[in-house]
Every structure is written in structure tokens, then in C-alpha cells.
Design an enzyme around this catalytic site. Structure first.
Site, PDB file in Angstrom:
ATOM      1  N   ARG A  56      23.315 -10.679  27.586  1.00  0.00           N
ATOM      2  CA  ARG A  56      23.415 -12.132  27.681  1.00  0.00           C
ATOM      3  C   ARG A  56      22.078 -12.826  27.473  1.00  0.00           C
ATOM      4  NH1 ARG A  56      27.747 -10.314  30.636  1.00  0.00           N
ATOM      5  NH2 ARG A  56      26.339  -8.584  30.859  1.00  0.00           N
ATOM      6  N   THR A  57      21.079 -12.401  28.246  1.00  0.00           N
ATOM      7  CA  THR A  57      19.837 -13.168  28.283  1.00  0.00           C
ATOM      8  C   THR A  57      19.128 -13.166  26.926  1.00  0.00           C
ATOM      9  OG1 THR A  57      19.681 -12.545  30.606  1.00  0.00           O
ATOM     10  CG2 THR A  57      17.724 -13.507  29.628  1.00  0.00           C
ATOM     11  N   LYS A  84       3.628   4.701  20.648  1.00  0.00           N
ATOM     12  CA  LYS A  84       2.365   5.391  20.356  1.00  0.00           C
ATOM     13  C   LYS A  84       1.365   5.124  21.479  1.00  0.00           C
ATOM     14  CE  LYS A  84       3.018   4.331  15.448  1.00  0.00           C
ATOM     15  NZ  LYS A  84       2.487   3.464  14.395  1.00  0.00           N
ATOM     16  N   ARG A 106      10.993  -9.812  29.418  1.00  0.00           N
ATOM     17  CA  ARG A 106      11.768  -9.116  30.462  1.00  0.00           C
ATOM     18  C   ARG A 106      11.157  -7.737  30.662  1.00  0.00           C
ATOM     19  NH1 ARG A 106      18.199  -8.264  31.277  1.00  0.00           N
ATOM     20  NH2 ARG A 106      17.908 -10.364  32.075  1.00  0.00           N
ATOM     21  N   HIS A 134      14.444 -14.209  38.188  1.00  0.00           N
ATOM     22  CA  HIS A 134      15.115 -14.398  36.896  1.00  0.00           C
ATOM     23  C   HIS A 134      15.400 -15.906  36.815  1.00  0.00           C
ATOM     24  CE1 HIS A 134      17.542 -13.912  33.465  1.00  0.00           C
ATOM     25  NE2 HIS A 134      18.419 -13.020  33.870  1.00  0.00           N
TER      26      HIS A 134
HETATM   27  C1  NCD Z   1      21.244  -9.778  35.482  1.00  0.00           C
HETATM   28  C2  NCD Z   1      19.859  -9.212  35.313  1.00  0.00           C
HETATM   29  O1  NCD Z   1      19.552  -8.553  34.327  1.00  0.00           O
HETATM   30  O2  NCD Z   1      19.077  -9.506  36.192  1.00  0.00           O
HETATM   31  N1  NCD Z   1      21.936 -10.031  34.342  1.00  0.00           N
HETATM   32  C3  NCD Z   1      21.646 -11.159  33.610  1.00  0.00           C
HETATM   33  O3  NCD Z   1      20.546 -11.382  33.187  1.00  0.00           O
HETATM   34  N2  NCD Z   1      22.662 -12.011  33.390  1.00  0.00           N
HETATM   35  C4  NCD Z   1      22.005  -9.176  36.590  1.00  0.00           C
HETATM   36  C5  NCD Z   1      22.229  -7.698  36.641  1.00  0.00           C
HETATM   37  O4  NCD Z   1      21.682  -6.924  35.862  1.00  0.00           O
HETATM   38  O5  NCD Z   1      22.970  -7.301  37.544  1.00  0.00           O
END
Ligand code: NCD
Length: 309
Positions: A56-57, A84, A106, A134
Site C-alpha cells: 500500500r504505502t 555490495k 521505509r 508511520h
Molecule cells: C503497516 C506497516 O507496514 O506498518 N502497513 C501499512 O503501511 N499500511 C502495518 C503492518 O505491517 O501491520
């Protein structure tokens, strides 16, 4: 006004959050058009730097950037020089030398986006760092609740599940309490962080009490990848006690909405028939994610350098 990076909801004021939500309202309008594109970030470059998996993100940030006409580059660590042994900071500095207008990060380790932001000239947006925060997830959750309930102030929000290891829980606790909601958390004691009272939330060991009078219920995935020991006897027992189904949901208000950031483990934290359709707003959350990321990119990457202002 927001700072130059978006690293944590903890850092934002109520006014900052309201500015993002209001800007996202305009972006939602773009998303309803036939041609979902505006020239706002034409000529700007956004790098998606995802060291941890995401559906999703990452897609949402990419679509958001493209709807604003930015050039979006997706960096994938598995095919990069990280293989590397190039360090994360050197990788980030290398990408920064290509003069991006925003970098979305991320990483499985808490604090990495901040560390990168300290080195980079470009604004850095945290897309999830370990069990820390997040922020764009909380912002899209706030937008979804505001859209459904017309307000945040005075609502009761119950978050169920792996609070201790969830960056979504932390960001939402900060976001909802800053906007005046009462936040409750419910989980086995091993999944409730020790300092939870300091965050201004009430912790419950049973769903019945935690759901009593709730306007919003948010179920979370158990963060298996972040668990180092045994936190509950079995998945079956966990879902019997903390898995949300229609029977347990009766303790909440009649017009309660059910949220989940995804990915959902159906039949564990959420019953099959609750994951689809009303009262679930899970797909609204996904849709609103694009508008929120457009708003954040616009507010951070759309700034003109002083010399051009
Ligand atoms: C979440 C995450 O990656 O923190 N998902 C997201 O970004 N929608 C939640 C999860 O992984 O449970």
C-alpha cells in the site's frame, strides 16, 4: 507550519495535522476527476527508498507523486549497491547528490529516516521505521475518521492488537490524542508497552470494556517480524480473545466504524465478514492514503527555494 521533514506525528502540532488534512481535502477532489493529474510538482523528483516490504504505502506514494506530475523513482535495495555492502547513509548521500525534491524512506530499524534526514538536503518523509512511527498512515486514518464522523474531537477510538510493536499504533495514539479523541488500547499484557499511560491512553485486557461505547475500532496485525519471543499461547487463543468479530463489535456504538491499516490476517485479528464492506472502512483508508501523500508531498516538496520565492 510543518518542518522540512515528516518523521513522526509526535513532532507535529494540532495545527500542522489540521493543515495536512485540509490540504488532503483538496487532493481528494483531484482523485475524483476523470483525469487525475495536476501540474503542481512538475519538474520535481521524488525518490521512494523502501528497505522493507510494502504494498500500500509504496504504491500510494508513487501514485501520489505522479498525480502531482512529479518524476517518481523507486529505489529497490535488492538490486542496488547495498548488495555490495554500501552503507545506507552512503546510498542516501549518493541519491541526494542527484538533487531529489523529496525522499520517502521505509526501514525496519527505528530512527533510520531521522538519521538520513540529518544528512540530506532534501525533505525526508518517514514511510514507517521499525516499531517507531508511520506518520502518513496516522494522517490517512485521521482523514478517514473525519470524513465518516465529521469530527475527531470527543470520539472514543479503540486500538486492538500488537500495540508494543506497531508503528501504526504509536502514530495513531499521538494523532488522535492531539486532535482531542479518547484513545484506548486492548491487547494481551505482553503486547502493551510499559509506558502506555505516558502516551495518554487507557489500556484494557479485555475487549468488552475496551469497546464499550467506541466510535472507532482499529484492528492491528501481530508484527511477527518484530517478535523475539512468545507473546501469547497460540494464534487461536489470541483470535478467540482479541480477534474482532460481529459478536464482540456489539459492545461498541451502533454506528462504529472498523479500520485496519493492512495487510489483514483474516480470521486472526479480524473476522472474514468484517474485513469487507460496512462497517469496515479499510478501502476508504487506502483511497485516502493517496490524498494524504499528495498533501504531504505538496507541502514538503512543493516549496520554492528562498532565492526563487
Ligand atoms: C503497516 C506497516 O507496514 O506498518 N502497513 C501499512 O503501511 N499500511 C502495518 C503492518 O505491517 O501491520
Amino acid at each position: 507550519m510543518m518542518g522540512t521533514d515528516l518523521l513522526a506525528i509526535e513532532d507535529l502540532s494540532r495545527e500542522d495535522i489540521e493543515l495536512v488534512l485540509e490540504t488532503a481535502g483538496h487532493m481528494q477532489e483531484v482523485g475524483r476527476r476523470d483525469v487525475k493529474k495536476v501540474p503542481t510538482l512538475r519538474g520535481r523528483t521524488i525518490i521512494n527508498l523502501f528497505f522493507e516490504s510494502s504494498t500500500r504505502t509504496r504504491t500510494s506514494f508513487e501514485i501520489a507523486g505522479k498525480r502531482l506530475s512529479a518524476d517518481v523513482v523507486n529505489f529497490s535495495p535488492s538490486s542496488s549497491s547495498l548488495k555490495k555492502s554500501e552503507s545506507i547513509l552512503d546510498t542516501a548521500k549518493t541519491l541526494d547528490a542527484m538533487d531529489p525534491d523529496a525522499v520517502v524512506v521505509r526501514h525496519a530499524v527505528a530512527g533510520v529516516p531521522k538519521r538520513i534526514a540529518d544528512e540530506l538536503a532534501a525533505p525526508v518523509i518517514n514511510a514507517g521505521d521499525g516499531a517507531h512511527e508511520h506518520p502518513t498512515q496516522a494522517l490517512l486514518d485521521l482523514l478517514t475518521v473525519k470524513e465518516r464522523k465529521g469530527r475527531i474531537d470527543g470520539l472514543t477510538v479503540t486500538i486492538i492488537g500488537d500495540i508494543a510493536h506497531s508503528r501504526v499504533a504509536r502514530s495513531n495514539i499521538y494523532g488522535f490524542t492531539k486532535l482531542g479523541a479518547e484513545v484506548r488500547v486492548a491487547a494481551p499484557p505482553t503486547m502493551i508497552p510499559a509506558n502506555v499511560d505516558c502516551l495518554g491512553v487507557k489500556a484494557f485486557g479485555s475487549l468488552r470494556e475496551a469497546l464499550d461505547g467506541a466510535d472507532v475500532v482499529m484492528a492491528l496485525r501481530i508484527q511477527m517480524e518484530r517478535l523475539t519471543g512468545a507473546y501469547f499461547p497460540s494464534v487461536r487463543e489470541y483470535s478467540g480473545t482479541f480477534g474482532l468479530d460481529r459478536a464482540k463489535l456489539r459492545f461498541a456504538k451502533d454506528d462504529v466504524i472498523v479500520m485496519h491499516p493492512g495487510p489483514v490476517n483474516r480470521g486472526v485479528e479480524l473476522a472474514h465478514d468484517l474485513a469487507d464492506g460496512r462497517p469496515s472502512v479499510i478501502l476508504d483508508q487506502v483511497r485516502n492514503g493517496v490524498a494524504i501523500r499528495m498533501a504531504v508531498l505538496y507541502l514538503l516538496a512543493g516549496r520554492r527555494p528562498e532565492s526563487e520565492a
